[in-house]
Design a protein around this motif. Structure first.
Motif, mmCIF file in Angstrom:
data_model
loop_
_atom_site.group_PDB
_atom_site.id
_atom_site.type_symbol
_atom_site.label_atom_id
_atom_site.label_comp_id
_atom_site.label_asym_id
_atom_site.label_seq_id
_atom_site.Cartn_x
_atom_site.Cartn_y
_atom_site.Cartn_z
ATOM 1 N N VAL A 201 -8.255 16.174 8.024
ATOM 2 C CA VAL A 201 -9.551 15.698 8.519
ATOM 3 C C VAL A 201 -10.465 15.559 7.310
ATOM 4 C CG1 VAL A 201 -11.565 16.207 9.936
ATOM 5 C CG2 VAL A 201 -9.279 16.825 10.752
ATOM 6 N N THR A 202 -11.138 14.416 7.200
ATOM 7 C CA THR A 202 -11.974 14.133 6.024
ATOM 8 C C THR A 202 -13.291 13.494 6.447
ATOM 9 O OG1 THR A 202 -10.011 13.804 4.652
ATOM 10 C CG2 THR A 202 -12.084 12.873 3.827
ATOM 11 N N LEU B 179 -8.844 8.683 -2.030
ATOM 12 C CA LEU B 179 -7.595 9.426 -1.849
ATOM 13 C C LEU B 179 -7.454 10.522 -2.902
ATOM 14 C CD1 LEU B 179 -4.981 6.633 -0.979
ATOM 15 C CD2 LEU B 179 -6.676 7.730 0.481
ATOM 16 N N ASP B 180 -7.845 10.204 -4.138
ATOM 17 C CA ASP B 180 -7.830 11.217 -5.199
ATOM 18 C C ASP B 180 -8.762 12.380 -4.864
ATOM 19 O OD1 ASP B 180 -5.984 9.974 -6.796
ATOM 20 O OD2 ASP B 180 -7.330 9.652 -8.496
ATOM 21 N N GLN B 181 -9.953 12.046 -4.385
ATOM 22 C CA GLN B 181 -10.923 13.089 -4.048
ATOM 23 C C GLN B 181 -10.407 13.976 -2.911
ATOM 24 O OE1 GLN B 181 -15.085 11.768 -3.602
ATOM 25 N NE2 GLN B 181 -14.486 9.873 -4.612
ATOM 26 N N LYS C 213 0.837 -1.189 0.000
ATOM 27 C CA LYS C 213 0.000 0.000 0.000
ATOM 28 C C LYS C 213 0.879 1.249 0.000
ATOM 29 C CE LYS C 213 1.148 0.902 4.292
ATOM 30 N NZ LYS C 213 1.940 2.105 4.615
ATOM 31 N N ALA C 214 0.397 2.370 -0.499
ATOM 32 C CA ALA C 214 -0.762 2.497 -1.358
ATOM 33 C C ALA C 214 -0.397 1.940 -2.727
ATOM 34 C CB ALA C 214 -1.171 3.956 -1.485
ATOM 35 N N ILE C 215 -1.275 1.133 -3.278
ATOM 36 C CA ILE C 215 -0.944 0.407 -4.497
ATOM 37 C C ILE C 215 -0.536 1.334 -5.629
ATOM 38 C CG2 ILE C 215 -3.344 0.292 -5.279
ATOM 39 C CD1 ILE C 215 -2.687 -2.561 -6.303
ATOM 40 N N THR C 216 -1.163 2.506 -5.715
ATOM 41 C CA THR C 216 -0.786 3.518 -6.698
ATOM 42 C C THR C 216 -0.981 4.890 -6.073
ATOM 43 O OG1 THR C 216 -2.999 3.748 -7.635
ATOM 44 C CG2 THR C 216 -1.581 2.096 -8.645
ATOM 45 N N THR C 217 -0.530 5.910 -6.787
ATOM 46 C CA THR C 217 -0.708 7.272 -6.309
ATOM 47 C C THR C 217 -1.918 7.947 -6.935
ATOM 48 O OG1 THR C 217 0.795 8.111 -8.020
ATOM 49 C CG2 THR C 217 1.755 7.569 -5.880
ATOM 50 N N SER C 218 -2.645 7.253 -7.821
ATOM 51 C CA SER C 218 -3.842 7.846 -8.424
ATOM 52 C C SER C 218 -4.763 6.777 -8.969
ATOM 53 C CB SER C 218 -3.468 8.810 -9.558
ATOM 54 O OG SER C 218 -3.046 8.095 -10.704
ATOM 55 N N ASP D 94 0.777 6.966 3.177
ATOM 56 C CA ASP D 94 1.450 6.058 4.101
ATOM 57 C C ASP D 94 0.466 5.462 5.106
ATOM 58 O OD1 ASP D 94 4.234 5.097 5.039
ATOM 59 O OD2 ASP D 94 3.271 5.783 6.873
ATOM 60 N N ILE D 95 -0.149 6.311 5.924
ATOM 61 C CA ILE D 95 -1.081 5.815 6.930
ATOM 62 C C ILE D 95 -2.547 6.039 6.540
ATOM 63 C CG2 ILE D 95 0.577 6.030 8.811
ATOM 64 C CD1 ILE D 95 -0.713 8.671 9.594
ATOM 65 N N GLY D 96 -2.776 6.984 5.649
ATOM 66 C CA GLY D 96 -4.157 7.288 5.253
ATOM 67 C C GLY D 96 -4.852 6.131 4.561
ATOM 68 N N THR D 97 -4.075 5.326 3.841
ATOM 69 C CA THR D 97 -4.682 4.176 3.167
ATOM 70 C C THR D 97 -5.294 3.194 4.164
ATOM 71 O OG1 THR D 97 -2.487 3.150 3.094
ATOM 72 C CG2 THR D 97 -3.228 4.283 1.135
ATOM 73 N N TYR D 98 -4.666 3.057 5.350
ATOM 74 C CA TYR D 98 -5.233 2.189 6.377
ATOM 75 C C TYR D 98 -6.576 2.734 6.872
ATOM 76 C CZ TYR D 98 -0.818 -0.370 6.933
ATOM 77 O OH TYR D 98 0.296 -1.157 6.733
ATOM 78 N N ALA D 99 -6.597 4.025 7.173
ATOM 79 C CA ALA D 99 -7.815 4.610 7.732
ATOM 80 C C ALA D 99 -8.968 4.554 6.734
ATOM 81 C CB ALA D 99 -7.541 6.056 8.149
ATOM 82 N N VAL D 100 -8.696 4.919 5.484
ATOM 83 C CA VAL D 100 -9.759 4.882 4.472
ATOM 84 C C VAL D 100 -10.175 3.441 4.191
ATOM 85 C CG1 VAL D 100 -10.376 5.468 2.102
ATOM 86 C CG2 VAL D 100 -9.037 7.078 3.463
#
Length: 317
Positions: free
Chosen positions: A212-213, A307-309, A95-100, A176-182
């Motif tokens: 914050v999202t 993540l893109d949004q 993760k993250a598998i890609t950046t977009s 890095d860590i956002g992919t886990y939370a989402v």
């Protein structure tokens, strides 16, 4: 039973964990590649990997390799995924598998064309405790899902040159860590979420330091995702339903959760072993290749789109 042979790209911390704990009766860790051949040789010797390749291209050209595990910085994922797929290899990428989302769409199109499996090494989609929680939810014991909280805070040394803050290496908390939370939020949501609001504070290099999202989907389920690279936060996810709520401590590699019912009673759900997190990813990758399970790339696709949004919101700030 076919014995799948894995080749790995990368020698970092997560690659070391992958190699040191590799255990799957249907698999063999067959080879490794990276940039420095002396380091590759030392890594292969240390982890009893039979083949050390002088280049990644050499490894991908080896017909003995069935699956490639990619554990390099985020900015290199797309390049190596495409190379591995073109070489006819199944791919499990960190993760993250890609950046977009555009990159992921290109990768998935090639995987479909080549009849190959592409998956992200996301622990949340593979830990057994989550499958057990899904069973409890699907049984209707908790009623309708209403709200999810997914915090993740990790203190990183504020050095602009390290990968966490380097924009050229795909730095920032999000990738890095956002992919886990989402991913935690997406796992429980019954429909694809969209970002209704997101605010970000940048680091001096321009990458996201904290954010914050708010997410919402057509079922009116909502989630809050809070991230920071400059403060520790407990990795405790909360999933709230009409009839109670679930708490999951250390949710990226959880093996236990607690259901708190509205009547005041609690129930502990335990499944799996956090120390075997990467081996669950390996096992499910094999099952996906063999057609035994669907895999989780559809969830990953939704996560990357979120993540893109989020980044689109930040560009408007």
């Amino acid at each position: 039973m076919k014995k799948y042979r894995w080749g790995m790209i990368g020698l970092g911390d997560i690659a070391t964990q992958f190699a040191a704990g590799f255990s799957n009766e249907a698999s063999e860790l067959y080879g490794v590649s990276a940039r420095s051949f002396p380091k590759i040789q030392a890594f292969a010797e240390k982890h009893s990997i039979p083949h050390a390749y002088e280049s990644t291209d050499a490894m991908l050209e080896d017909p003995q390799i069935d699956i490639v595990y990619i554990a390099v910085p985020n900015d290199l994922h797309h390049e190596f995924i495409m190379k591995a797929l073109m070489a006819g290899k199944h791919v499990l990428c960190e993760k993250a598998i890609t950046t977009s989302a555009d990159e992921l769409a290109e990768e998935l199109a090639l995987a479909k064309e080549k009849n190959l499996i592409l998956e992200e090494a996301m622990t949340i989609f593979n830990m057994p405790v989550y499958a057990r929680l899904k069973e409890e939810i699907d049984a209707g014991r908790l009623g309708k899902l209403k709200m999810i909280q997914a915090p993740f805070g990790s203190y990183k040394d504020p050095d602009p040159s390290n990968r966490f803050f380097n924009p050229d290496l795909g730095g920032g908390a999000l990738l890095d860590i956002g992919t886990y939370a989402v991913s935690f939020a997406r796992f429980f949501m019954t429909d694809t979420p969209e970002v209704t609001f997101s605010s970000m504070k940048p680091f001096s290099t321009g990458v996201d330091e904290q954010s914050v999202t708010i997410l919402q989907n057509p079922a009116d389920e909502m989630a809050s995702v809070t991230l920071t690279f400059q403060a520790k936060m407990p990795k405790t996810g909360i999933v709230a339903f009409e009839e109670g709520y679930i708490t999951v401590d250390e949710y990226p590699r959880a093996d236990k959760a607690v259901i708190h019912f509205r009547d005041g009673t609690n129930e502990v759900i335990e499944a799996g072993d956090s120390s075997q997190a990467l081996n669950y990813e390996i096992a499910n990758m094999i099952k996906a290749i063999d057609g035994e399970i669907e895999g989780s790339i559809h969830l990953t696709t939704d996560v990357i789109d979120v993540l893109d949004q989020m980044q689109a919101f930040w560009e408007q700030q």
